[in-house]
Design an enzyme around this catalytic site. Structure first.
Site, mmCIF file in Angstrom:
data_model
loop_
_atom_site.group_PDB
_atom_site.id
_atom_site.type_symbol
_atom_site.label_atom_id
_atom_site.label_comp_id
_atom_site.label_asym_id
_atom_site.label_seq_id
_atom_site.Cartn_x
_atom_site.Cartn_y
_atom_site.Cartn_z
ATOM 1 N N ASP A 128 16.595 33.216 9.798
ATOM 2 C CA ASP A 128 17.690 32.250 9.808
ATOM 3 C C ASP A 128 17.958 31.721 11.206
ATOM 4 O O ASP A 128 18.017 30.523 11.436
ATOM 5 C CB ASP A 128 18.971 32.857 9.197
ATOM 6 C CG ASP A 128 19.265 34.259 9.737
ATOM 7 O OD1 ASP A 128 18.553 34.731 10.651
ATOM 8 O OD2 ASP A 128 20.219 34.892 9.246
ATOM 9 N N ASP B 184 18.068 34.476 18.194
ATOM 10 C CA ASP B 184 19.080 34.550 19.250
ATOM 11 C C ASP B 184 18.499 35.306 20.453
ATOM 12 O O ASP B 184 17.793 34.732 21.266
ATOM 13 C CB ASP B 184 20.327 35.221 18.672
ATOM 14 C CG ASP B 184 21.487 35.260 19.647
ATOM 15 O OD1 ASP B 184 21.413 34.607 20.695
ATOM 16 O OD2 ASP B 184 22.487 35.951 19.367
ATOM 17 N N LYS C 190 18.664 29.593 19.186
ATOM 18 C CA LYS C 190 19.701 29.613 20.216
ATOM 19 C C LYS C 190 19.012 30.009 21.515
ATOM 20 O O LYS C 190 19.073 31.175 21.926
ATOM 21 C CB LYS C 190 20.727 30.683 19.804
ATOM 22 C CG LYS C 190 22.149 30.403 20.183
ATOM 23 C CD LYS C 190 23.017 31.604 19.913
ATOM 24 C CE LYS C 190 23.562 31.688 18.514
ATOM 25 N NZ LYS C 190 24.477 32.836 18.330
ATOM 26 N N ASP D 231 26.363 34.283 8.041
ATOM 27 C CA ASP D 231 27.694 34.773 7.651
ATOM 28 C C ASP D 231 28.590 35.082 8.844
ATOM 29 O O ASP D 231 28.139 35.221 9.969
ATOM 30 C CB ASP D 231 27.548 36.071 6.861
ATOM 31 C CG ASP D 231 27.205 37.255 7.761
ATOM 32 O OD1 ASP D 231 26.290 37.108 8.593
ATOM 33 O OD2 ASP D 231 27.852 38.313 7.658
HETATM 34 P P1 5GP Z 1 18.388 38.526 17.560
HETATM 35 O O1 5GP Z 1 17.655 39.822 17.442
HETATM 36 O O2 5GP Z 1 17.495 37.327 17.754
HETATM 37 O O3 5GP Z 1 19.469 38.578 18.603
HETATM 38 O O4 5GP Z 1 19.222 38.435 16.264
HETATM 39 C C1 5GP Z 1 18.959 37.647 15.204
HETATM 40 C C2 5GP Z 1 19.983 37.960 14.128
HETATM 41 O O5 5GP Z 1 21.310 37.986 14.669
HETATM 42 C C3 5GP Z 1 19.988 36.866 13.115
HETATM 43 O O6 5GP Z 1 19.066 37.126 12.083
HETATM 44 C C4 5GP Z 1 21.419 36.886 12.640
HETATM 45 O O7 5GP Z 1 21.563 37.834 11.616
HETATM 46 C C5 5GP Z 1 22.221 37.353 13.829
HETATM 47 N N1 5GP Z 1 22.832 36.210 14.572
HETATM 48 C C6 5GP Z 1 22.513 35.776 15.807
HETATM 49 N N2 5GP Z 1 23.268 34.715 16.158
HETATM 50 C C7 5GP Z 1 24.075 34.465 15.104
HETATM 51 C C8 5GP Z 1 25.092 33.458 14.848
HETATM 52 O O8 5GP Z 1 25.419 32.567 15.645
HETATM 53 N N3 5GP Z 1 25.704 33.526 13.628
HETATM 54 C C9 5GP Z 1 25.399 34.467 12.707
HETATM 55 N N4 5GP Z 1 26.057 34.427 11.553
HETATM 56 N N5 5GP Z 1 24.456 35.416 12.912
HETATM 57 C C10 5GP Z 1 23.800 35.415 14.105
#
Ligand code: 5GP
Length: 186
Positions: A102, A105, A134, A166
């Site tokens: 989705d 980040d 992001k 969410d």
């Molecule tokens: P990463 O390991 O890249 O930091 O995390 C990815 C996960 O963090 C995504 O699959 C999601 O579940 C959550 N996440 C990161 N940023 C957001 C955001 O802005 N909104 C939401 N709802 N979830 C996020």
């Protein structure tokens, strides 16, 4: 009703129409790039479920899909190792995997998952498609190391909801994506 929650948004980032148009473009790009192959689509639960359903209907190839769930320890120290809470239920050795995410980040979750699939799971190849990216959120250690092969839209460094994403399990059903008002984040 989803429409009643629009007032919870501080800013609407992408409309339903923009998302649907972009998903069709992503599906067409994957269809072109994987012509003659059978990609295995692997969704990262729960956030991917809306994107996965739309994307797969825009891919014109014989393909299979599966889901995994990975818990990343957000809010604690950023180096917390992710944990697989729902593993693959089949052998993917030698397969061309497309991870469907989705939002990308920090990159910690996808970096971990990619290593797991190419290492112990012996996938032939792993590519990443994410609906939202992001870039400013990337963990400094992963900058340039973990990037998606296909990106729907960039989003700012803010907490976004909708289109599967969410806040405390709510807002996943919004057909658009936006930044939630701070007062709606209790
Ligand atoms: P990463 O390991 O890249 O930091 O995390 C990815 C996960 O963090 C995504 O699959 C999601 O579940 C959550 N996440 C990161 N940023 C957001 C955001 O802005 N909104 C939401 N709802 N979830 C996020």
């Amino acid at each position: 009703m989803a429409g009643e929650m629009r007032e919870d948004m501080e800013q609407l980032l992408y409309t339903e129409e923009q998302l649907q148009t972009r998903v069709r473009e992503l599906g067409a790009a994957i269809t072109r790039d994987y012509a003659g192959r059978q990609p295995f689509f692997l969704g990262v639960l729960k956030g991917c479920f809306v994107f996965m359903a739309d994307l797969l209907r825009a891919v014109d190839l014989p393909c299979e899909l599966e889901f995994m769930a990975v818990k990343s320890y957000r809010g604690t120290s950023s180096s917390g190792q992710p944990e697989i809470t729902r593993d693959l239920t089949r052998n993917v050795e030698g397969m061309d995997i497309v991870i469907v995410e989705d939002i990308l980040d920090t990159g910690v979750t996808l970096d971990y998952l990619r290593q797991y699939l190419l290492g112990p799971r012996k996938a032939a190849s792993v590519r990443i498609v994410t609906m939202f990216d992001k870039p400013e959120g990337r963990d400094p250690a992963l900058k340039g190391k973990i990037e998606a092969d296909y990106v729907g839209f960039p989003v700012p460094k803010a907490f976004v909801v909708g289109y599967g994403l969410d806040y405390n399990e709510r807002y996943r059903n919004l057909p658009y994506v936006g930044i939630l008002k701070p007062e709606c984040r209790d």
